[in-house]
Write a protein that holds these residues in place. Sequence first.
Motif, PDB file in Angstrom:
ATOM      1  N   GLY A 268      -1.526  -3.583  -5.562  1.00  0.00           N
ATOM      2  CA  GLY A 268      -1.298  -3.211  -7.109  1.00  0.00           C
ATOM      3  C   GLY A 268      -0.211  -2.111  -7.069  1.00  0.00           C
ATOM      4  N   PRO A 269      -0.768  -1.193  -7.865  1.00  0.00           N
ATOM      5  CA  PRO A 269       0.224  -0.037  -8.189  1.00  0.00           C
ATOM      6  C   PRO A 269       0.109   1.090  -6.946  1.00  0.00           C
ATOM      7  N   ALA A 270      -0.711   0.931  -6.189  1.00  0.00           N
ATOM      8  CA  ALA A 270      -0.694   1.733  -4.853  1.00  0.00           C
ATOM      9  C   ALA A 270       0.253   1.313  -3.815  1.00  0.00           C
ATOM     10  N   CYS A 271       0.943   0.037  -3.802  1.00  0.00           N
ATOM     11  CA  CYS A 271       1.612  -0.258  -2.912  1.00  0.00           C
ATOM     12  C   CYS A 271       2.562   0.550  -2.610  1.00  0.00           C
ATOM     13  N   ARG A 272       2.948   0.706  -1.381  1.00  0.00           N
ATOM     14  CA  ARG A 272       3.929   1.692  -0.784  1.00  0.00           C
ATOM     15  C   ARG A 272       5.178   0.949   0.294  1.00  0.00           C
ATOM     16  N   SER A 273       4.995  -0.419   0.153  1.00  0.00           N
ATOM     17  CA  SER A 273       5.844  -1.019   0.903  1.00  0.00           C
ATOM     18  C   SER A 273       7.375  -1.362   0.334  1.00  0.00           C
ATOM     19  N   TYR A 274       8.606  -0.645   0.850  1.00  0.00           N
ATOM     20  CA  TYR A 274       9.754  -0.685   0.598  1.00  0.00           C
ATOM     21  C   TYR A 274      10.344  -1.924   0.380  1.00  0.00           C
ATOM     22  N   ASP A 275       9.776  -2.971   1.193  1.00  0.00           N
ATOM     23  CA  ASP A 275      10.375  -4.160   0.956  1.00  0.00           C
ATOM     24  C   ASP A 275       9.556  -5.215   0.052  1.00  0.00           C
ATOM     25  N   CYS A 276       8.559  -4.776  -0.769  1.00  0.00           N
ATOM     26  CA  CYS A 276       7.802  -5.712  -1.630  1.00  0.00           C
ATOM     27  C   CYS A 276       8.546  -6.306  -2.458  1.00  0.00           C
ATOM     28  N   MET A 277       8.670  -7.511  -2.652  1.00  0.00           N
ATOM     29  CA  MET A 277       9.131  -8.345  -3.562  1.00  0.00           C
ATOM     30  C   MET A 277       8.469  -8.683  -4.923  1.00  0.00           C
ATOM     31  N   LEU A 278       7.097  -8.461  -4.794  1.00  0.00           N
ATOM     32  CA  LEU A 278       6.332  -8.700  -5.900  1.00  0.00           C
ATOM     33  C   LEU A 278       6.283  -7.675  -7.111  1.00  0.00           C
ATOM     34  N   SER A 279       5.478  -7.888  -8.077  1.00  0.00           N
ATOM     35  CA  SER A 279       5.421  -6.935  -9.194  1.00  0.00           C
ATOM     36  C   SER A 279       4.105  -6.120  -9.067  1.00  0.00           C
ATOM     37  N   HIS A 280       4.119  -4.627  -9.331  1.00  0.00           N
ATOM     38  CA  HIS A 280       2.986  -3.708  -9.453  1.00  0.00           C
ATOM     39  C   HIS A 280       2.427  -3.715 -10.769  1.00  0.00           C
ATOM     40  N   HIS A 281       3.183  -4.008 -11.733  1.00  0.00           N
ATOM     41  CA  HIS A 281       2.719  -4.159 -13.166  1.00  0.00           C
ATOM     42  C   HIS A 281       3.340  -5.296 -13.991  1.00  0.00           C
ATOM     43  N   CYS A 282       3.073  -5.295 -14.958  1.00  0.00           N
ATOM     44  CA  CYS A 282       3.655  -6.550 -15.815  1.00  0.00           C
ATOM     45  C   CYS A 282       5.179  -6.430 -15.835  1.00  0.00           C
ATOM     46  N   PRO A 283       6.148  -7.511 -15.577  1.00  0.00           N
ATOM     47  CA  PRO A 283       7.412  -7.115 -15.593  1.00  0.00           C
ATOM     48  C   PRO A 283       7.925  -7.007 -17.140  1.00  0.00           C
ATOM     49  N   PHE A 284       6.846  -7.556 -18.012  1.00  0.00           N
ATOM     50  CA  PHE A 284       7.313  -7.820 -19.334  1.00  0.00           C
ATOM     51  C   PHE A 284       6.647  -6.595 -20.123  1.00  0.00           C
TER      52      PHE A 284
END
Length: 413
Positions: free
Chosen positions: A354-370
């Motif tokens: 979720g929004p706590a992710c600190r991976s610089y290579d993460c390709m997913l979303s951490h909040h709704c892109p829309f």
Amino acid sequence: MNTNMRRRLKGFAPMSIEGNAAHLVQTKDSFVVVLVDGDGAKFRDEFLRDPEKGGEEAATTLRKSIQEYMKKTSPHADETLVIARIFASFTDLGRSLRTEGVVNAENDISIFAEHFTNACAEFDFVNVGKGKENADYKVRKMLSYFLRNFQCRKIFFVGCHDAGYIHDLREHTRDVEAENRIVLVETTPAEPGFATLDLPIERFERVFRSTPFANETKRHSVSTSVRSEITSIFPTTPKSHHAPQMTRTYANVGGSHHVDIDLNKPDEQKPKSIRCNREFQRIDPTIREHRGVGDGLTYKKKKDSIHPRPFCNGFYLAGKCNKTDCAMEHNIELTPGEIAVHRFKARTGLCSSGPACRSYDCMLSHHCPFGQTCGKGACKFKASRWGDLHYSAAQLQIVQVLTNSEVETGLTM
């Protein structure tokens, strides 16, 4: 030949001739224009430090970058003229540049502008006088003017640092013909609201500075205490030096709206970063859905052929897979357009951290892109274990940026 057929042919011929004539007129004297809010979008320091030589080199580099973009994305690019209009308050900009230590004297910006303007007959760097709104007013007027000119094929809008332009641009995007001609250019990180416009966003890093001045904003600075707090919550994970890497050789993987991407460049050329809001929640960069003709269909066929095994995000999006026992797909070749489709689809997925992710290579979303424009009734970002991840404009405001010198993590798939 019956009478109705003769009438159809008789009426058809003049329309075709008129259409061809209009097309010839449009392409013969067509041009593209670059509109720059120079108060916020600044040229690279190396150009500004030597105002005479740098002014000429900045103009040449800008023109070359635009021409390269047009050649990659449009037919008849060799016939296209590049016009540039930069508007700025020389008094305010000169003071800001001197305070930051980029130039020795405030008047250096005038020298730079003179040589920039004289380098290309179609280029103008205009002093709008004192006042922040002067440059804004000029940019807005020129945007409307060039949109009304049918010979203007593209407008490169360099003002994504200022959220005040979003309303103006949204008005123009209601016109499909106008929408197809606007290209947003990001210098410093774009204000989040620009993502809602559904316009292509490009970067010309050889031309413009990508980080704001310290005397302008604190949005992108991280205090020592904040860094310590983030590091203590998300401890460093050492990188593995033993896992074999599978590497792709594709170039220009971003699709038609993302050019000059080289996956084989070392990471040091562009430091990785994570942007956060006031609550230390991760804020994702904007992404636009790829609309290449046929790419979605061919991607789906390939995806269905390997179901239920998914494409490896690390391999296809980052260019390498560090896992020794990865069960995901690596063998099917994806075209640049198909990779762009996959990149967007990956970004519609919710990261497990979720929004706590600190991976610089993460390709997913951490909040709704829309964001709050999302129309999905059962959006996965609505009822997440972190609550509703449809952020407001205030929540999307970036107040700190972490760099990969502070936290190191592995790939998130």
